[in-house]
Design an enzyme around this catalytic site. Structure first.
Site, short mmCIF file in Angstrom:
data_model
loop_
_atom_site.label_atom_id
_atom_site.label_comp_id
_atom_site.label_asym_id
_atom_site.label_seq_id
_atom_site.Cartn_x
_atom_site.Cartn_y
_atom_site.Cartn_z
N CYS A 247 0.94 -1.12 -0.13
CA CYS A 247 0.06 -0.04 -0.14
C CYS A 247 0.84 1.24 -0.13
CB CYS A 247 -1.02 0.01 1.26
SG CYS A 247 -0.19 -0.29 2.80
N ARG A 252 -1.98 -0.81 5.28
CA ARG A 252 -3.43 -1.21 5.01
C ARG A 252 -3.21 -2.77 4.44
NH1 ARG A 252 -4.76 3.82 1.08
NH2 ARG A 252 -2.70 4.26 1.39
#
Lengths: 300, 145
Positions: A247, A252
């Site tokens: 990410c 994430r």
């Protein structure tokens, strides 16, 4: 000695149901010897505003990252941190947090780098706990100091470095950022601070599957059927695939790493935590702009 | 202006933070967070007047008012974002009633001098730096208008 797992039928369909506990299970098991609940949030003050009784706080910035180098803490620091939170090597750890467990999953992934065996996520995190009207306390954190052994991190299995990504071309890559970041319209998540990438776009051949697609409306994970639809049918992942997820700074993609590894049962999924803030500033690495993944590149 | 020449109320906030141990600084930030006043009635129904600070991780909106040459800053941020609320509250209290010149003279790196970089991390403190920059920009625009 580990605490019994949550045998709710809701999780039974997943590859590793023992990695999740429900809010009901946690409420019933609070205070069980051998269990420590950890809160890990994006907002460093959220724990202080109210947290699950008896839980301890571990912050991704100030606790898990090395203060000088861009790396995680070493085995000595990890042992000191966990010992100070009342966590022993055989403690069952349940982690929960804000933003659909985004940072909780990141902490779980770091625990896994150190081989901590029994570490689970609270399905739904803070949002679900609150929506069900369950209690918080503002009591100051208190935990007995215990011994945690010094175990060096083993990055090889679940962490990818930039060179690993370069050597990985031809195998599936999953970019879990927003479509705007993927296409190169912007280098940060919408409404997030600039974290300093010099170029915008994505790693060639990566499929864009925003991390939050795995999250149901109540903040918990979607069902196995829905997740298979997203990652197998949608992104084309197949059993036996060697997958790297990334990410912006690896938080994430820890969430997606959890989904692929523990819910869908893929083996050998790695999280490239250098992610876009490294790739988008590195010299002479290939980048693709636009909504399409782009071809597997020939390296210079 | 150097950090030693800060207006009294801002200097006091800084001294309060620096007098505490790192862990206690978080508690003080939480107190600020809890003290962030509600928006005055006249702005509550006019979200269009408030400017969103994009650099902050959580939605925060600020509005600067100049009344008789004196600055007032209003801000709103959700309860789930106590750090951002704390940053906004420090500025709302620290800037309130200062002259335009005094506010524009506050060093842009004032947030880095509060001793919070260790407690909350340098990355997060950037959110407050952005808030201060937005507030100053709004003041410059209003003065020029």
């Amino acid at each position: 000695m580990t605490v019994e797992t949550d045998s709710s039928t809701r999780f039974a369909e997943f590859a590793h149901p023992e990695r999740l506990v429900s809010t009901e299970w946690l409420a019933e098991h609070l205070g069980t010897p051998g269990l420590v609940v950890v809160e890990s949030d994006e907002d460093v003050l959220l724990y202080e505003t109210g947290h699950i009784a008896g839980s301890v706080k571990i912050d991704w910035h100030t606790d898990l990252n090395d203060p000088v180098e861009r790396d995680y803490i070493d085995g000595v620091a990890f042992a000191k941190l966990l010992g100070s939170k009342g966590i022993g090597r055989d403690t069952t750890v349940v982690i929960y947090g804000d933003k659909n467990n985004w940072w909780a999953a990141y902490a779980l992934w770091v625990f896994t780098l150190f081989g901590h065996e029994d570490v689970r996520l609270l399905d739904g995190g803070r949002a679900k706990w609150e929506a069900e009207g369950r209690a918080y306390t503002t009591d100051r954190e208190s935990a007995p100091t215990v011994d945690y052994p010094v175990v060096e991190r083993d990055d090889a299995a679940i962490r990818a470095y930039k060179d690993d990504v370069l050597a990985h071309f031809g195998n599936p890559l999953v970019d879990v950022r927003s479509p705007e970041e993927f296409s190169g319209e912007r280098t940060t998540a919408p409404a997030y601070p600039e974290e300093g990438a010099l170029r915008a776009g994505h790693i060639p051949s990566a499929q864009n599957v925003p991390w939050s697609k795995a999250v149901a409306e109540d903040g918990g994970f979607k069902s196995l059927t829905e997740l298979n639809g997203i990652y197998r049918d949608g992104a084309g992942l197949k059993d036996g695939d060697d997958v790297i997820a990334y990410c912006r700074i690896g938080e994430r993609s820890s969430h997606t790493w959890f989904v692929l590894t523990h819910l869908l049962g893929f083996e050998g999924v790695r999280n490239y935590d250098g992610s876009w803030t490294e790739w988008g500033s590195a010299v002479r690495v290939p980048i693709v702009r636009g909504a399409e993944p782009g071809a597997v590149p020939t390296l210079k | 202006m150097t950090i030693e020449e800060l207006p009294g109320q801002l200097a006091e906030i800084r001294e309060d933070f620096l007098a505490l141990e790192v862990r206690e600084r978080l508690q003080l930030l939480l107190e600020f967070s809890n003290e962030l006043p509600e928006l005055p009635e006249r702005y509550r129904d006019h979200p269009d007047l408030l400017e969103r600070v994009e650099e902050c991780q959580s939605p925060v909106f600020i509005f600067v008012e100049i009344d008789d040459g004196l600055v007032h800053l209003y801000a709103t941020a959700p309860r789930e974002a106590p750090t951002t609320r704390g940053f906004a509250s420090i500025l709302a209290q620290g800037l309130d009633g200062l002259t335009v010149e005094a506010v524009l003279g506050i060093p842009d790196d004032f947030p880095q001098g509060l001793g919070l970089t260790e407690a909350v991390s340098p990355l997060r403190v950037r959110g407050m730096t952005a808030l201060l920059a937005r507030a100053k920009r709004q003041i410059r625009e209003k003065v020029a208008a």
